[in-house]
Structure formats: C-alpha cells, structure tokens
Design an enzyme around this catalytic site. Structure first.
Site, short mmCIF file in Angstrom:
data_model
loop_
_atom_site.label_atom_id
_atom_site.label_comp_id
_atom_site.label_asym_id
_atom_site.label_seq_id
_atom_site.Cartn_x
_atom_site.Cartn_y
_atom_site.Cartn_z
N GLU A 33 37.58 -72.45 18.50
CA GLU A 33 37.01 -72.00 19.59
C GLU A 33 36.19 -73.10 20.25
O GLU A 33 35.40 -73.85 19.54
CB GLU A 33 36.40 -70.62 19.45
CG GLU A 33 36.91 -69.32 20.26
CD GLU A 33 37.24 -69.63 21.62
OE1 GLU A 33 37.31 -70.55 22.32
OE2 GLU A 33 37.13 -68.33 22.35
N LYS B 223 42.00 -72.77 27.63
CA LYS B 223 42.13 -73.95 27.67
C LYS B 223 40.97 -74.82 26.85
O LYS B 223 40.97 -76.14 26.31
CB LYS B 223 42.13 -74.69 29.03
CG LYS B 223 43.20 -74.13 29.70
CD LYS B 223 43.20 -74.72 31.10
CE LYS B 223 43.54 -73.78 32.18
NZ LYS B 223 43.42 -73.86 33.62
N ARG C 40 36.05 -80.77 32.44
CA ARG C 40 36.57 -80.79 31.02
C ARG C 40 36.91 -82.14 30.43
O ARG C 40 36.85 -82.26 29.22
CB ARG C 40 38.04 -80.05 30.95
CG ARG C 40 37.81 -78.66 31.55
CD ARG C 40 39.43 -77.79 31.00
NE ARG C 40 39.61 -76.57 31.62
CZ ARG C 40 39.34 -75.37 31.20
NH1 ARG C 40 38.47 -75.39 30.17
NH2 ARG C 40 39.27 -74.33 31.93
N ASP D 200 29.93 -67.07 23.28
CA ASP D 200 28.78 -66.46 24.15
C ASP D 200 28.54 -65.15 23.69
O ASP D 200 27.71 -64.79 22.80
CB ASP D 200 29.38 -66.94 25.70
CG ASP D 200 28.11 -66.89 26.66
OD1 ASP D 200 27.09 -66.74 26.39
OD2 ASP D 200 28.51 -66.29 27.62
P1 IMP Z 1 32.32 -64.45 25.49
O1 IMP Z 1 33.32 -63.28 25.66
O2 IMP Z 1 31.30 -64.07 26.28
O3 IMP Z 1 32.07 -64.98 24.10
O4 IMP Z 1 32.97 -65.64 26.39
C1 IMP Z 1 33.56 -66.76 25.91
C2 IMP Z 1 34.17 -67.70 26.76
O5 IMP Z 1 33.37 -67.84 27.94
C3 IMP Z 1 34.26 -69.08 26.41
O6 IMP Z 1 35.46 -69.00 25.39
C4 IMP Z 1 34.37 -69.88 27.58
O7 IMP Z 1 35.44 -70.04 27.98
C5 IMP Z 1 33.39 -69.16 28.60
N1 IMP Z 1 31.98 -69.48 28.70
C6 IMP Z 1 30.80 -68.99 28.13
N2 IMP Z 1 29.80 -69.77 28.15
C7 IMP Z 1 30.21 -70.81 28.60
C8 IMP Z 1 29.51 -72.35 28.92
O8 IMP Z 1 28.21 -72.47 28.72
N3 IMP Z 1 30.28 -73.15 29.61
C9 IMP Z 1 31.52 -73.10 29.68
N4 IMP Z 1 32.19 -71.99 29.47
C10 IMP Z 1 31.58 -70.78 28.86
MG MG Z 2 37.32 -70.17 25.42
#
Ligand code: IMP
Ligand code: MG
Length: 183
Positions: free
Chosen positions: A106, A50, A172, A110
C-alpha cells in the site's frame, strides 16, 4: 485540477519530507523482510493501484526470492476529506490467492478504512497468510483498529504527494515525498 504554468505546479510542493536516498535505504530493509519470511511456499505481492505503483516497482527489485505480482484497484468513497469505508473493487486480482502468502503493498494508511475493507474481502478468499506492507503510515488519523505488519515511514498528519501519491491525480511522478502546499 489545472495549472497555468509549471511554476504554479511547482509552487504547491511545499518541502521534501522524505528524500530519494531515504526511500532507497528503507526499500532495501523492506525487501530483506520479505526475503526472510520466504519458506519455499509462493509469495504474491499485491499492489493497490494507483498510489502504490512506484513503491511496488522499486520494492520488488529488492526481493531476492521467488515471488509473483498482481494488481488490484479500489475506489474509496469519500465524505469530505475522509474515506467512508465504502470500497468498491474496480479491478480485481488475476490470481487465486488461496495458494499464496499474500503481501499487500500500500502507499499510505490514513484512516485505515479502505485497507480494512479490502482485507476483509481478501481474507474471505482464504490466502495461506496475509500481511500488509505500507510505504507511509499516518497513525494519528486512524479511525479503525488496523496496524500494518511493516511500515517504511511514519509521518505526522500532513497531506503528502510524490512517489506515486497524488493530489488531484498530479504529482505522482515526483521521485521523493513532499508536503503539499494547500494555500
Ligand atoms: P484511508 O481509507 O483513509 O486509509 O485512505 C487511504 C487512501 O487515501 C490512500 O490509499 C490514499 O490513496 C489516500 N490518501 C490518504 N492520505 C493521503 C495523502 O497524504 N496523500 C495522498 N493520498 C492520501
Ligand atoms: Mg491507495
């Protein structure tokens, strides 16, 4: 997550790190980037739900060339506070992407694990091309070799909320991006 009052909900918003005005200015440039890659063949903007829903809604109004829109939802499995790289598609695209230049929209990259897995899956469907545009990038946290083609803002390792991004499904709706107060 539960709040006893609006005051308690507000107390978790530590400080604004990216204002509405700053977001608007960068959205214009991001839209121009999409306009500039258009060569007459179809563009499909794919928003990952979302978190990217607001970004997609505002960004697509800065696009001044023909484009179509689709959504996809993925569940990332977490180990502690980090995604594990195990990703399940919970809502798939309606488009056959083999006829499109795909731009993934996106919210944040992270560790990069979630998007890395999604990219692998989508590439198997042979799109004409595939690019990644992210609202936020936290490069310090990256564990896989993944770089967005276009990133609007690079941020340090803060947990952020607002403009589509949540903490426990809340926040959000904030029109700006703020640091979450974890105390
Ligand atoms: P990744 O697989 O670690 O890159 O995770 C990415 C997902 O984690 C993102 O699409 C977000 O939904 C969530 N996420 C990572 N960091 C944050 C943050 O600082 N705030 C809110 N959601 C986050
Ligand atoms: Mg996401």
């Amino acid at each position: 997550m539960n709040f006893d009052s609006t005051e308690e909900w507000k107390s978790k918003i530590k400080r604004v790190i990216i204002s509405e005005e700053e977001i608007k200015a960068e959205l214009k440039k991001a839209g121009e980037m999409i306009n500039s890659i258009y060569d007459g063949s179809p563009i499909l903007l794919v928003s990952i739900l979302k978190g990217a829903f607001i970004f997609m809604a505002d960004l697509c109004r800065e696009v001044k060339v023909p484009c179509e829109i689709d959504f996809m939802a993925a569940k990332s499995y977490f180990e502690g506070t980090e995604s594990s790289g195990h990703v399940q598609i919970t809502m798939d695209l309606k488009h056959d992407i083999s006829k499109y230049h795909v731009i993934i929209i996106e919210d944040i990259i992270d560790t990069g694990r979630t998007l890395n897995e999604l990219l692998k899956l989508l590439k198997l469907r042979n799109p004409l091309s595939i690019r990644v545009m992210t609202l936020l990038d936290k490069p310090d946290r990256r564990v896989v070799d993944l770089k967005a083609d276009y990133s609007l803002f690079t941020i340090p390792d803060y947990f952020v909320i607002g403009y589509g991004l949540d903490y426990g499904e809340f926040y959000r709706n904030l029109p700006y991006i703020a640091e979450f107060n974890n105390e």
